[in-house]
Design an enzyme around this catalytic site. Structure first.
Site, PDB file in Angstrom:
ATOM      1  N   ASN A 108      49.091  -1.330 -39.476  1.00 28.11           N
ATOM      2  CA  ASN A 108      50.488  -1.023 -39.183  1.00 28.11           C
ATOM      3  C   ASN A 108      50.912  -1.850 -37.979  1.00 28.11           C
ATOM      4  O   ASN A 108      50.096  -2.153 -37.107  1.00 28.11           O
ATOM      5  CB  ASN A 108      50.634   0.466 -38.848  1.00 28.11           C
ATOM      6  CG  ASN A 108      52.070   0.839 -38.493  1.00 28.11           C
ATOM      7  OD1 ASN A 108      53.024   0.389 -39.151  1.00 28.11           O
ATOM      8  ND2 ASN A 108      52.258   1.653 -37.459  1.00 28.11           N
ATOM      9  N   HIS A 110      53.489  -1.728 -34.734  1.00 27.87           N
ATOM     10  CA  HIS A 110      54.267  -0.764 -33.952  1.00 27.87           C
ATOM     11  C   HIS A 110      54.955  -1.509 -32.814  1.00 27.87           C
ATOM     12  O   HIS A 110      54.316  -2.324 -32.133  1.00 27.87           O
ATOM     13  CB  HIS A 110      53.331   0.324 -33.398  1.00 27.87           C
ATOM     14  CG  HIS A 110      54.075   1.420 -32.710  1.00 27.87           C
ATOM     15  ND1 HIS A 110      54.723   2.419 -33.413  1.00 27.87           N
ATOM     16  CD2 HIS A 110      54.324   1.657 -31.400  1.00 27.87           C
ATOM     17  CE1 HIS A 110      55.321   3.224 -32.555  1.00 27.87           C
ATOM     18  NE2 HIS A 110      55.091   2.790 -31.334  1.00 27.87           N
ATOM     19  N   SER A 142      52.091  -3.914 -31.120  1.00 25.84           N
ATOM     20  CA  SER A 142      50.677  -3.642 -31.409  1.00 25.84           C
ATOM     21  C   SER A 142      50.474  -3.629 -32.913  1.00 25.84           C
ATOM     22  O   SER A 142      51.275  -3.034 -33.643  1.00 25.84           O
ATOM     23  CB  SER A 142      50.273  -2.251 -30.900  1.00 25.84           C
ATOM     24  OG  SER A 142      50.639  -2.061 -29.560  1.00 25.84           O
ATOM     25  N   ASP A 151      49.789   6.533 -35.386  1.00 30.44           N
ATOM     26  CA  ASP A 151      49.740   5.444 -34.383  1.00 30.44           C
ATOM     27  C   ASP A 151      48.506   5.520 -33.482  1.00 30.44           C
ATOM     28  O   ASP A 151      48.508   4.983 -32.370  1.00 30.44           O
ATOM     29  CB  ASP A 151      51.012   5.450 -33.494  1.00 30.44           C
ATOM     30  CG  ASP A 151      52.277   5.173 -34.280  1.00 30.44           C
ATOM     31  OD1 ASP A 151      52.204   4.458 -35.293  1.00 30.44           O
ATOM     32  OD2 ASP A 151      53.336   5.686 -33.882  1.00 30.44           O
TER      33      ASP A 151
HETATM   34  C1  GAR Z   1      59.636  -3.278 -36.562  1.00 31.46           C
HETATM   35  O1  GAR Z   1      60.083  -3.388 -35.240  1.00 31.46           O
HETATM   36  C2  GAR Z   1      58.385  -2.419 -36.627  1.00 31.46           C
HETATM   37  O2  GAR Z   1      57.526  -2.589 -35.542  1.00 31.46           O
HETATM   38  C3  GAR Z   1      59.004  -1.040 -36.611  1.00 31.46           C
HETATM   39  O3  GAR Z   1      60.116  -1.154 -37.462  1.00 31.46           O
HETATM   40  C4  GAR Z   1      60.635  -2.487 -37.399  1.00 31.46           C
HETATM   41  C5  GAR Z   1      60.752  -3.019 -38.803  1.00 31.46           C
HETATM   42  O4  GAR Z   1      61.411  -4.265 -38.797  1.00 31.46           O
HETATM   43  N1  GAR Z   1      58.053  -0.051 -37.075  1.00 31.46           N
HETATM   44  C6  GAR Z   1      57.969   1.172 -36.571  1.00 31.46           C
HETATM   45  O5  GAR Z   1      58.715   1.598 -35.715  1.00 31.46           O
HETATM   46  C7  GAR Z   1      56.880   2.029 -37.167  1.00 31.46           C
HETATM   47  N2  GAR Z   1      56.540   3.107 -36.300  1.00 31.46           N
HETATM   48  P1  GAR Z   1      61.396  -5.191 -40.099  1.00 31.46           P
HETATM   49  O6  GAR Z   1      61.819  -4.307 -41.288  1.00 31.46           O
HETATM   50  O7  GAR Z   1      62.435  -6.231 -39.809  1.00 31.46           O
HETATM   51  O8  GAR Z   1      60.030  -5.752 -40.280  1.00 31.46           O
END
Ligand code: GAR
Length: 202
Positions: A108, A110, A142, A151
């Protein structure tokens, strides 16, 4: 050497999916994106997958238990003979059975420096709001192995960036996202190669 068939789960724009797709184009990259699954029908990530010729599947979570939803996703991953799962902006929590089945084979990304600012409710803009509210002077991204604790799995790679006094959650999110796009492909590559015993064909 065959590549590690990777399934990406997402809920939104899929800019991290795009970074993975682009990295996987390199002949020496050890993984390929073999299917993309979204719980949001209109997620732009599904369009990105289609544009790249990758099977894109919508699975609604609505009206289903966590177990039913995760089992449906698992069926699709099995249908596409997936070896490894990458969560890329996937905003649902999966089931205990799913975590067990994909133990050590799911990553994942984060948008913070875990173990800080992780856990249930800490996703997307909530993370950046919390980082700014806490007065942090640095944040980052991360990539970690997914375990049943939200997480909490071991970090594979992490990278930092500054939090500026004038930052809003949006400006910080944009800075962190730029880091994510570099970090996720590197982490996937490193993880796959470091754990090649999981994939007997490498
Ligand atoms: C990213 O910033 C990712 O780290 C976050 O959602 C966004 C997705 O962007 N994920 C979380 O918060 C998970 N806990 P994307 O759809 O443009 O890749």
């Amino acid at each position: 050497m065959r590549k590690v068939r990777t399934g990406v789960l997402l809920s939104g724009s899929g800019s991290n999916l795009q970074a993975l797709i682009d990295a996987c184009r390199a002949p020496e990259f050890p993984a390929e994106i073999s299917c993309v699954i979204s719980n949001k029908e209109t997620a732009y990530g599904l369009t990105r997958a289609e544009q790249a010729g990758i099977p894109a599947v919508f699975v609604s979570h609505k009206g289903k238990s966590r177990e039913e939803f995760a089992a449906e996703i698992d069926d699709i991953l099995t249908r596409y003979t997936i070896d490894m799962v990458c969560l890329a902006g996937f905003m649902r929590i999966l089931s205990a059975d799913f975590f067990t089945k994909w133990d050590n084979r799911m990553l994942n990304i984060h948008p913070a420096l875990l173990p800080k600012f992780g856990g249930e409710g800490m996703y997307g803009h909530h993370v950046h709001e919390a980082v700014i509210a806490a007065g942090e002077t640095e944040s980052g991204a991360s990539v970690h192995v997914v375990t049943a604790g939200c997480d909490e799995g071991p970090v594979v790679l992490q990278e930092k960036c500054p939090v500026l006094p004038e930052d809003t959650p949006d400006t910080l999110a944009a800075r962190v996202l730029t880091i994510e796009h570099q970090l996720y492909p590197r982490a996937l590559q490193e993880y796959v190669l470091r754990n090649s015993f999981l994939w007997k064909f490498i």
